[in-house]
Motif scaffolding. Structure first.
Motif, short mmCIF file in Angstrom:
data_model
loop_
_atom_site.label_atom_id
_atom_site.label_comp_id
_atom_site.label_asym_id
_atom_site.label_seq_id
_atom_site.Cartn_x
_atom_site.Cartn_y
_atom_site.Cartn_z
N LEU A 183 -11.23 -25.46 131.86
CA LEU A 183 -12.05 -24.46 132.52
C LEU A 183 -13.54 -24.79 132.38
N PRO A 184 -14.33 -24.58 133.43
CA PRO A 184 -15.79 -24.71 133.30
C PRO A 184 -16.34 -23.57 132.46
N HIS A 185 -17.59 -23.72 132.03
CA HIS A 185 -18.21 -22.76 131.11
C HIS A 185 -18.17 -21.34 131.66
N THR A 186 -18.45 -21.17 132.95
CA THR A 186 -18.49 -19.81 133.50
C THR A 186 -17.12 -19.15 133.43
N GLU A 187 -16.06 -19.92 133.64
CA GLU A 187 -14.71 -19.35 133.59
C GLU A 187 -14.27 -19.09 132.14
N VAL A 188 -14.80 -19.87 131.19
CA VAL A 188 -14.51 -19.59 129.78
C VAL A 188 -15.11 -18.24 129.40
N GLU A 189 -16.34 -17.99 129.85
CA GLU A 189 -16.97 -16.69 129.55
C GLU A 189 -16.14 -15.54 130.13
N GLN A 190 -15.63 -15.73 131.34
CA GLN A 190 -14.79 -14.69 131.95
C GLN A 190 -13.49 -14.52 131.18
N LEU A 191 -12.92 -15.64 130.71
CA LEU A 191 -11.69 -15.58 129.92
C LEU A 191 -11.89 -14.78 128.64
N ILE A 192 -13.03 -14.98 127.98
CA ILE A 192 -13.32 -14.24 126.75
C ILE A 192 -13.31 -12.74 127.02
N GLU A 193 -13.94 -12.33 128.11
CA GLU A 193 -13.97 -10.91 128.45
C GLU A 193 -12.58 -10.39 128.78
N THR A 194 -11.79 -11.21 129.47
CA THR A 194 -10.43 -10.80 129.83
C THR A 194 -9.57 -10.59 128.59
N VAL A 195 -9.65 -11.52 127.63
CA VAL A 195 -8.83 -11.40 126.42
C VAL A 195 -9.27 -10.18 125.61
N ARG A 196 -10.55 -9.90 125.56
CA ARG A 196 -11.02 -8.71 124.87
C ARG A 196 -10.46 -7.44 125.52
N ARG A 197 -10.41 -7.41 126.83
CA ARG A 197 -9.85 -6.25 127.52
C ARG A 197 -8.37 -6.09 127.21
N ILE A 198 -7.66 -7.22 127.14
CA ILE A 198 -6.24 -7.17 126.82
C ILE A 198 -6.04 -6.57 125.43
N ARG A 199 -6.83 -7.01 124.46
CA ARG A 199 -6.73 -6.44 123.12
C ARG A 199 -7.04 -4.95 123.13
N ASP A 200 -8.04 -4.55 123.92
CA ASP A 200 -8.40 -3.14 123.99
C ASP A 200 -7.30 -2.30 124.64
N ASP A 201 -6.41 -2.95 125.39
CA ASP A 201 -5.26 -2.26 125.98
C ASP A 201 -4.10 -2.18 124.99
N ASP A 202 -4.37 -2.44 123.71
CA ASP A 202 -3.39 -2.29 122.62
C ASP A 202 -2.35 -3.40 122.65
N VAL A 203 -2.83 -4.63 122.74
CA VAL A 203 -1.96 -5.82 122.69
C VAL A 203 -2.49 -6.74 121.59
N THR A 204 -1.60 -7.23 120.75
CA THR A 204 -1.95 -8.26 119.76
C THR A 204 -1.96 -9.60 120.47
N VAL A 205 -2.98 -10.41 120.20
CA VAL A 205 -3.14 -11.70 120.89
C VAL A 205 -3.21 -12.82 119.87
N VAL A 206 -2.41 -13.87 120.09
CA VAL A 206 -2.46 -15.08 119.27
C VAL A 206 -2.80 -16.24 120.21
N ILE A 207 -3.83 -17.01 119.84
CA ILE A 207 -4.34 -18.08 120.71
C ILE A 207 -4.26 -19.42 120.01
N VAL A 208 -3.66 -20.41 120.69
CA VAL A 208 -3.82 -21.81 120.31
C VAL A 208 -4.94 -22.37 121.18
N GLU A 209 -5.96 -22.96 120.56
CA GLU A 209 -7.10 -23.40 121.35
C GLU A 209 -7.91 -24.47 120.63
N HIS A 210 -8.39 -25.46 121.42
CA HIS A 210 -9.31 -26.47 120.89
C HIS A 210 -10.77 -26.05 121.08
N HIS A 211 -11.01 -25.14 121.99
CA HIS A 211 -12.38 -24.72 122.32
C HIS A 211 -12.90 -23.81 121.21
#
Length: 259
Positions: A183-211
């Motif tokens: 993903l380019p930088h702009t899409e990474v920023e959007q992904l961060i916001e998306t994952v935060r929203r998912i957590r706020d919807d009462d979901v536990t999130v586990v991420i494998v990531e090199h970034h």
């Protein structure tokens, strides 16, 4: 309600090769938890054990206290688990909306016979699920593409489609396998916001990531793996400053030179 994930002494062997050695940790409900380590550390193998694609050789994996080690992926959906993959597996000739709706197959009432004769409650459920799928696409900025064939979209947008598909299953525990890869930088920023929203919807999130920028921005805690063993557990900042982690990522000689 967000799920608790507990691993205890998880081992994985293929023949005479041990891929995972006594790995254990606990993810609290509602956390964003990172699983990091250099290439070959065993991250994807551990994800495959949690999601039912591999059966651990020994050890325990529990979701909200229920033992799920060795359960098939389809059975884990009933425990609220959903997963994305590093390389999304989409039906490329199908529309974006149709691909997302594949995530809802376990939510339709009845069975194949009832679906085939289009019973009223099946029709009502399909309408509701279609509306939910569209809402997920709109929320992810993909509403404009709902009726386009998936093959017309970029790799980065494929990841967004797969994430919407996973969320349509109604997970309590979401596993994300390298969601920022490619993903380019702009899409990474959007992904961060998306994952935060998912957590706020009462979901536990586990991420494998090199970034590591994404890991540092998102996670509450991380576990670092190296050669299939748990190297350390703590915050992302603690991991980034830990000499053992630095050595594992860049090698002992380079770490000594940096010091």
């Amino acid at each position: 309600m967000a799920a608790r994930l507990t691993l205890q002494d998880v081992n994985l062997r293929f023949g005479g090769i041990t891929v995972l050695h006594d790995v254990g940790f606990e993810v609290e409900p509602g956390q964003i938890f990172g699983l990091v380590g250099p290439n070959g550390a065993g991250k994807t193998s551990l994800f495959n054990c949690i999601s039912g694609h591999y059966k651990p050789s020994s050890g325990s994996i529990r979701i909200d206290g229920d033992e799920v080690s060795g359960a098939a992926p389809a059975g884990l959906v009933k425990h609220g688990l959903a997963r994305t993959f590093q390389h999304p597996a989409l039906q490329l000739h199908a529309s974006v909306l149709e691909n997302v709706l594949l995530g809802a197959h376990t939510r339709l009432p009845g069975g194949p016979l009832e679906w085939s004769v289009r019973m009223p409650r099946t029709t009502r459920s399909e309408r509701q699920l279609r509306a939910e799928a569209m809402a997920l696409l709109e929320r992810s900025g993909l509403g404009w593409a709902a009726r386009l064939p998936a093959e017309e979209l970029s790799h980065g947008l494929h990841k967004g489609i797969e994430l919407c598909r996973a969320m349509l299953s109604g997970p309590k525990l979401l596993l994300l396998d390298e969601p920022a890869a490619g993903l380019p930088h702009t899409e990474v920023e959007q992904l961060i916001e998306t994952v935060r929203r998912i957590r706020d919807d009462d979901v536990t999130v586990v991420i494998v990531e090199h970034h590591m920028g994404l890991i540092a921005a998102l996670t509450d805690r991380v576990v670092v793996l190296d050669h299939g063993r748990k190297l350390m557990e703590g915050t992302a900042a603690q991991a980034q400053s830990d000499p053992r982690v630095i050595e594992a990522y860049i090698g002992k000689d380079a770490a000594d030179d940096a010091a």
